[in-house]
Design an enzyme around this catalytic site. Structure first.
Site, mmCIF file in Angstrom:
data_model
loop_
_atom_site.group_PDB
_atom_site.id
_atom_site.type_symbol
_atom_site.label_atom_id
_atom_site.label_comp_id
_atom_site.label_asym_id
_atom_site.label_seq_id
_atom_site.Cartn_x
_atom_site.Cartn_y
_atom_site.Cartn_z
ATOM 1 N N ILE A 102 -5.146 2.377 1.835
ATOM 2 C CA ILE A 102 -4.797 2.588 0.428
ATOM 3 C C ILE A 102 -5.162 1.388 -0.426
ATOM 4 O O ILE A 102 -5.388 1.531 -1.624
ATOM 5 C CB ILE A 102 -3.296 2.928 0.261
ATOM 6 C CG1 ILE A 102 -2.404 1.773 0.711
ATOM 7 C CG2 ILE A 102 -2.940 4.220 0.970
ATOM 8 C CD1 ILE A 102 -0.951 1.968 0.339
ATOM 9 N N TYR A 148 9.643 -3.828 10.438
ATOM 10 C CA TYR A 148 8.840 -3.271 9.342
ATOM 11 C C TYR A 148 9.733 -2.766 8.215
ATOM 12 O O TYR A 148 9.490 -3.059 7.041
ATOM 13 C CB TYR A 148 7.955 -2.141 9.874
ATOM 14 C CG TYR A 148 7.214 -1.380 8.790
ATOM 15 C CD1 TYR A 148 6.157 -1.976 8.110
ATOM 16 C CD2 TYR A 148 7.585 -0.077 8.446
ATOM 17 C CE1 TYR A 148 5.483 -1.286 7.110
ATOM 18 C CE2 TYR A 148 6.911 0.612 7.463
ATOM 19 C CZ TYR A 148 5.868 0.006 6.799
ATOM 20 O OH TYR A 148 5.207 0.688 5.793
ATOM 21 N N THR A 179 -3.496 6.709 7.532
ATOM 22 C CA THR A 179 -4.190 5.449 7.786
ATOM 23 C C THR A 179 -3.882 5.006 9.208
ATOM 24 O O THR A 179 -3.157 5.680 9.946
ATOM 25 C CB THR A 179 -3.736 4.342 6.814
ATOM 26 O OG1 THR A 179 -2.391 3.963 7.131
ATOM 27 C CG2 THR A 179 -3.812 4.803 5.366
#
Length: 352
Positions: free
Chosen positions: A58, A208, A245
């Site tokens: 992105i 994360y 992705t």
């Protein structure tokens, strides 16, 4: 100061000497209202846009969208994220477009400082848009060269330092804005300031989630700091939804977790393309109606896909005390790239 900053009262704590502004009101789950598309992006000719992680995914899609609308894009990429191919392909498809590449490992604060110097040189001392997009996910227990947990170091700390180092260039622009890219999964994150070196009980996805929460706390902290200093800087957050992705699966495969990687890839392949996921970033970077402190995300179910609309943040993501604590911690760890002596930044003091 933007209109939305003027109307929000202070809330007691401070970021660098001024009051933290009351967080934006809670928003209901958004649904598209006629949608938003690239046709609504204004002409960006003459503007300088810096996009991190612009070598693929992105980040590359957002950089290309901005360049196609006239912006001079400076793409900050890790060394392994490709060479000059994206810029060459863009020039071939959009004659007259300009995209420069600056290599940088966001995990190394010394490299971030040097990259900021290169960006200022390429941008002739002015940056209109900074998109803090680069991210890693699902890494095994890893420390950055500076000694910090890798998700926190790359996803948050490197971007905090880059923004601070680029602050004079941002304030040379008439309407600067900083876009921090978070995730809808920030709802699962926690702020653990005592574990920035390495959590005692480490889990790759928890690390994360925590870093994506930090992206939002930084967004609101920067929004408060700009308001306290009466600056026109807009600090905005955006998340792309679920995007097809290699983020996450790349690290899983490198760690021989192939079954988990296949499951993640199967799910990602059924939602956004990088070009669609980048729309939230582009709207945050270019829509003049988006104010400081806003969060944008896809307007479809669970905010996984759809056109970009105002989105809702977790309550802990706009906690003024947590934002202040993260700000002070980040200042300390990065060498205080933001002014700390109570003075206003260079432009407010009449300096260049």
């Amino acid at each position: 100061m933007t209109d939305d900053q003027k109307t929000q009262p202070g809330a007691g704590a401070s970021c660098g000497g001024g009051p933290v502004m009351t967080p934006p009101p809670w928003r209901r789950w958004a649904r598209p209202q006629g949608g938003w598309s690239l046709s609504e992006v204004p002409d960006l000719s003459g503007r300088i846009a810096v996009v991190t992680g612009a070598g693929r995914g992105i980040g590359l899609a957002a950089a290309e969208h901005l360049a196609r609308h006239g912006a001079h894009v400076v793409a900050l990429c890790a060394a392994e994220e490709g060479g000059r191919a994206p810029a060459t392909a863009l020039r071939q498809s959009v004659p007259g477009s300009r995209m420069d590449r600056v290599p940088c490992d966001l995990a190394q604060l010394a490299q971030v400082r040097h990259a900021a110097t290169d960006i200022v040189r390429l941008a002739d001392g002015r940056v209109d848009i900074l998109v803090n997009n680069a991210a890693v996910a699902a890494l095994p227990p890893t420390r950055s060269p500076d000694g910090y947990e890798a998700h926190f170091a790359i996803n948050h700390l490197g971007h905090f330092a880059l923004t601070g180092h680029l602050l004079p260039a941002l304030l040379n622009a008439p309407e600067p804005r900083v876009v921090n890219v978070t995730s809808v999964l920030h709802w699962l994150g926690r702020f653990r300031p005592d574990q920035v070196a390495m959590p005692r009980r480490y889990h790759r996805w928890t690390a994360y989630f925590d870093s994506k929460l930090a992206n939002l706390l930084f967004t609101y902290g920067l929004h408060a700091w700009a308001g306290a200093h009466d600056l026109p800087l807009r600090s905005i957050a955006a998340h792309p939804g679920l995007v097809n992705t290699t983020l996450g699966s790349r690290a899983l495969r490198a760690d021989a977790r192939h079954r988990e990687a296949r499951a993640l890839e199967w799910m990602q392949a059924r939602w956004h393309s990088p070009e669609q996921g980048a729309l939230s970033l582009v709207r945050a970077a270019a829509d003049p109606h988006i104010g400081g402190g806003d969060l944008l995300g896809p307007g479809g179910r669970w905010e996984w896909s759809g056109p970009p609309v105002p989105a809702r943040a977790a309550r802990r993501a706009t906690d003024p005390r947590a934002a202040e604590r993260l700000w002070q911690l980040s200042q300390h760890l990065t060498g205080h790239p933001f002014p700390t002596d109570g003075r206003k930044p260079a432009r407010d003091r009449g300096e260049t």
